[in-house]
Scaffold this motif. Structure first.
Motif, PDB file in Angstrom:
ATOM      1  N   GLU A 190      13.005 -23.361 -54.810  1.00  0.00           N
ATOM      2  CA  GLU A 190      14.308 -23.895 -55.408  1.00  0.00           C
ATOM      3  C   GLU A 190      14.336 -24.980 -56.127  1.00  0.00           C
ATOM      4  N   ILE A 191      13.558 -26.079 -55.630  1.00  0.00           N
ATOM      5  CA  ILE A 191      13.772 -27.186 -56.237  1.00  0.00           C
ATOM      6  C   ILE A 191      12.683 -27.334 -57.512  1.00  0.00           C
ATOM      7  N   GLU A 192      13.141 -27.671 -58.705  1.00  0.00           N
ATOM      8  CA  GLU A 192      12.362 -27.446 -59.776  1.00  0.00           C
ATOM      9  C   GLU A 192      12.590 -28.852 -60.692  1.00  0.00           C
ATOM     10  N   VAL A 193      11.349 -29.546 -60.828  1.00  0.00           N
ATOM     11  CA  VAL A 193      11.428 -31.040 -61.505  1.00  0.00           C
ATOM     12  C   VAL A 193      11.199 -30.497 -62.888  1.00  0.00           C
ATOM     13  N   VAL A 194      11.803 -31.018 -63.911  1.00  0.00           N
ATOM     14  CA  VAL A 194      11.444 -30.954 -65.339  1.00  0.00           C
ATOM     15  C   VAL A 194      10.546 -32.209 -65.828  1.00  0.00           C
ATOM     16  N   CYS A 195       9.172 -31.828 -66.202  1.00  0.00           N
ATOM     17  CA  CYS A 195       8.283 -33.108 -66.539  1.00  0.00           C
ATOM     18  C   CYS A 195       8.044 -32.970 -68.007  1.00  0.00           C
ATOM     19  N   SER A 196       7.840 -33.902 -68.635  1.00  0.00           N
ATOM     20  CA  SER A 196       7.244 -33.915 -70.032  1.00  0.00           C
ATOM     21  C   SER A 196       6.306 -35.126 -70.259  1.00  0.00           C
ATOM     22  N   ALA A 197       5.064 -34.881 -71.028  1.00  0.00           N
ATOM     23  CA  ALA A 197       4.282 -36.082 -71.194  1.00  0.00           C
ATOM     24  C   ALA A 197       3.432 -35.857 -72.342  1.00  0.00           C
ATOM     25  N   PRO A 198       2.907 -36.676 -73.123  1.00  0.00           N
ATOM     26  CA  PRO A 198       1.992 -36.470 -74.270  1.00  0.00           C
ATOM     27  C   PRO A 198       0.643 -35.641 -73.709  1.00  0.00           C
ATOM     28  N   ALA A 199       0.277 -34.886 -74.772  1.00  0.00           N
ATOM     29  CA  ALA A 199      -0.686 -33.980 -74.431  1.00  0.00           C
ATOM     30  C   ALA A 199      -2.089 -34.920 -74.885  1.00  0.00           C
ATOM     31  N   VAL A 200      -3.116 -34.736 -74.326  1.00  0.00           N
ATOM     32  CA  VAL A 200      -4.525 -35.477 -74.711  1.00  0.00           C
ATOM     33  C   VAL A 200      -5.489 -34.483 -74.944  1.00  0.00           C
ATOM     34  N   ASP A 201      -5.145 -33.619 -74.696  1.00  0.00           N
ATOM     35  CA  ASP A 201      -6.525 -32.393 -74.834  1.00  0.00           C
ATOM     36  C   ASP A 201      -5.983 -30.975 -74.534  1.00  0.00           C
ATOM     37  N   ARG A 202      -6.813 -29.900 -74.752  1.00  0.00           N
ATOM     38  CA  ARG A 202      -6.503 -28.638 -74.318  1.00  0.00           C
ATOM     39  C   ARG A 202      -8.126 -27.948 -74.059  1.00  0.00           C
ATOM     40  N   ARG A 203      -8.148 -27.840 -72.725  1.00  0.00           N
ATOM     41  CA  ARG A 203      -9.864 -27.662 -72.565  1.00  0.00           C
ATOM     42  C   ARG A 203      -9.665 -26.396 -71.374  1.00  0.00           C
ATOM     43  N   GLU A 204     -11.020 -25.848 -71.711  1.00  0.00           N
ATOM     44  CA  GLU A 204     -11.302 -24.764 -70.625  1.00  0.00           C
ATOM     45  C   GLU A 204     -11.955 -25.150 -69.422  1.00  0.00           C
ATOM     46  N   ILE A 232      16.243 -32.735 -62.953  1.00  0.00           N
ATOM     47  CA  ILE A 232      16.100 -31.653 -61.995  1.00  0.00           C
ATOM     48  C   ILE A 232      16.820 -30.592 -62.046  1.00  0.00           C
ATOM     49  N   ALA A 233      16.380 -29.510 -61.827  1.00  0.00           N
ATOM     50  CA  ALA A 233      17.353 -28.131 -62.070  1.00  0.00           C
ATOM     51  C   ALA A 233      17.200 -27.169 -61.137  1.00  0.00           C
ATOM     52  N   ARG A 234      17.983 -26.561 -60.774  1.00  0.00           N
ATOM     53  CA  ARG A 234      18.016 -25.425 -59.665  1.00  0.00           C
ATOM     54  C   ARG A 234      17.955 -23.999 -60.086  1.00  0.00           C
ATOM     55  N   ARG A 235      16.958 -23.448 -59.443  1.00  0.00           N
ATOM     56  CA  ARG A 235      16.361 -22.123 -59.971  1.00  0.00           C
ATOM     57  C   ARG A 235      17.792 -20.997 -60.220  1.00  0.00           C
ATOM     58  N   ARG A 236      18.034 -20.552 -61.219  1.00  0.00           N
ATOM     59  CA  ARG A 236      19.218 -19.775 -61.474  1.00  0.00           C
ATOM     60  C   ARG A 236      19.065 -18.402 -60.611  1.00  0.00           C
ATOM     61  N   ALA A 237      20.135 -18.247 -59.858  1.00  0.00           N
ATOM     62  CA  ALA A 237      20.482 -16.888 -59.125  1.00  0.00           C
ATOM     63  C   ALA A 237      20.017 -15.799 -59.710  1.00  0.00           C
ATOM     64  N   SER A 238      19.681 -14.987 -59.034  1.00  0.00           N
ATOM     65  CA  SER A 238      19.072 -13.606 -59.674  1.00  0.00           C
ATOM     66  C   SER A 238      20.360 -12.689 -59.776  1.00  0.00           C
ATOM     67  N   VAL A 239      20.509 -12.108 -60.787  1.00  0.00           N
ATOM     68  CA  VAL A 239      21.465 -11.231 -61.252  1.00  0.00           C
ATOM     69  C   VAL A 239      21.166  -9.812 -60.910  1.00  0.00           C
TER      70      VAL A 239
END
Length: 461
Positions: free
Chosen positions: A64-78, A453-460
């Motif tokens: 239920e603990i969710e941390v929102v992160c963001s960063a510059p992307a340097v690549d996309r690889r297989e 930080i966000a909390r997971r939304r309760a299920s409906v």
């Protein structure tokens, strides 16, 4: 190798730029690349300099603990995982801190929900002066998931934000200045025309569609809602808030500021001085309306007036009665206000950001005009305000629940009187007059209030 930096087969790590104080790491020299747990991975920004936003669950036992992160992307690889599966992953570079040492590492983003460790430290990230002892655990000391207990109260970590400016005028000065100020600080800004939004109201998955396509979840929304779109703009803003975005001014606060009668009632309840104001529905109360504000000269103002339109100075009682009768004939809602003669056609605009006045200007009406609006030919000039005026502007903004506002006040013989609190103030006049980077100050305020930080939304059900 006495000076070598020793790593065990498992370690505790922190990621300062991602806002992660404690992550359990498995050190694996058999793996070439390092991997970090990430879900809802979403690229944003220009194609040549993409950013990546993702959600991380740092505590395996507490999804239920969710941390929102963001960063510059340097690549996309297989990448080929240990079980032989190939996956196309986004790659970011960010500092990792283990023990007292901090160094940059490349991390591929992948869902490690079923793994005991939220991060895998591969051999590419292990420096030449580092030694891994597979017989040791936590060679660089231990951290604790308890560090997340006070996380909602922590100062947010600066990270690239995806910001929407809600406006029908993307090319005007204010919108462009906010866009430029945000992009200068590494954020990604998108202009969203309020009128082209469609709302899908769903308790489990609310969405905003733009020309039929779903908009992403924004980190923050800066509302620049025009007066003609107030009602619908507030609904759109509420929807973005339901989707988890931080709104610079809330829909409730905007609604209160736009309803001039309600705004005056709130100011009066808060003990904030303003010109005496009267309102009545019955045409039989014209005489009482005039007497309540101390007779003519007085100001008659439409409740929906903006930029000085729908504001009339009645210099005699007879003229006041004529204007009031005319407005009633049009079935218009209006208020009657005391005319503060000693202001001499000038008012002061105080720009408030986050509970403090960051810029000011005086607006002087042109000769023969009592309205000082710059759109009406008023002239802007520098001004120094008093401590009392500063306090009045801040109190007025807070009483309406606004984070950012333009507060207009008059200098009267009895002290400052609040004329209006604008929830979508223009930046051009006040920036050019004061020389202050107001747009930059707004973005800085935004950065410190976007929730990390966000909390997971309760299920409906």
């Amino acid at each position: 190798m006495d000076d070598a930096f020793l790593l065990g087969w498992e370690e505790w790590a922190a990621f300062p730029k991602l806002g992660l104080p404690a992550v359990k790491v498995k050190v694996d020299t058999g793996a070439r690349t390092s991997a970090l747990h990430a879900v809802s991975v979403e690229p944003f920004g220009p194609l040549d300099k993409p950013q990546v936003r993702f959600i991380l669950h740092p505590v395996p036992e507490k999804p239920e603990i969710e941390v929102v992160c963001s960063a510059p992307a340097v690549d996309r690889r297989e990448v080929t995982s240990s079980n032989g599966e190939r996956e196309l992953r986004w790659v970011i570079e960010t500092p990792v801190k283990i023990g007292e040492r901090e160094w940059p590492v490349e991390l591929t983003l992948t869902n490690r929900e079923t793994m005991a460790y939220r991060m895998l430290l591969g051999r590419q990230a292990i420096r030449e002066d580092m030694v891994v002892n597979p017989g040791l655990s936590h060679a660089q000391g231990e951290l604790s998931y308890d560090l997340y207990k006070d996380f909602p109260r922590r100062r947010p970590v600066k990270r690239p934000l995806r910001i929407a400016i809600l406006t029908r005028e993307p090319k005007n000065y204010s919108s462009q200045r906010l866009k430029d100020a945000a992009e200068t600080r590494g954020h990604v800004v998108e202009m969203v025309n309020t009128a082209r939004c469609t709302l899908a109201i769903d308790a489990a998955d609310p969405k905003v569609y733009y020309d039929g396509k779903p908009l992403p979840a924004y980190d923050a929304v800066i509302p620049r809602i025009g007066a003609s779109m107030t009602s619908y703009g507030m609904a759109v803003l509420r929807q973005f808030s339901m989707m988890g975005a931080y709104c610079l001014n809330t829909s409730e606060a905007i609604g209160a500021s736009r309803d001039k009668l309600y705004a005056h009632q709130i100011l009066a309840r808060s003990g904030i001085a303003m010109p005496v104001t009267a309102f009545a529905h019955s045409p039989k109360d014209t005489g009482n309306l005039i007497s309540h504000v101390g007779s003519a000269p007085l100001v008659v103002k439409l409740l929906q007036s903006t930029q000085g339109r729908g504001v009339v100075l009645a210099e005699t009682k007879k003229a006041a009665e004529s204007v009031i009768d005319a407005f009633r004939g049009l079935e218009a809602n209006f208020i009657v206000q005391e005319f503060v003669k000693e202001a001499d056609g000038a008012d002061i605009r105080c720009f408030v950001v986050g509970g403090r006045v960051v810029a000011t200007m005086m607006r002087q009406a042109e000769e023969g005009e009592f309205r000082s609006n710059l759109h009406r030919g008023g002239e802007a000039k520098k001004v120094r305000i008093t401590k009392e005026e500063r306090s009045a502007a801040v109190r007025a903004t807070k009483s309406l629940g606004l984070s950012v506002a333009g507060v207009d006040l008059l200098r009267s013989s009895t002290g400052p009187k609040i004329l209006e609190v604008n929830s979508s103030p223009g930046l051009e006049g006040v920036e050019r007059t004061s020389g202050k980077d107001v747009a930059g100050l707004i973005v800085e305020y935004l950065e410190t209030h976007v929730k990390p930080i966000a909390r997971r939304r309760a299920s409906v059900r």
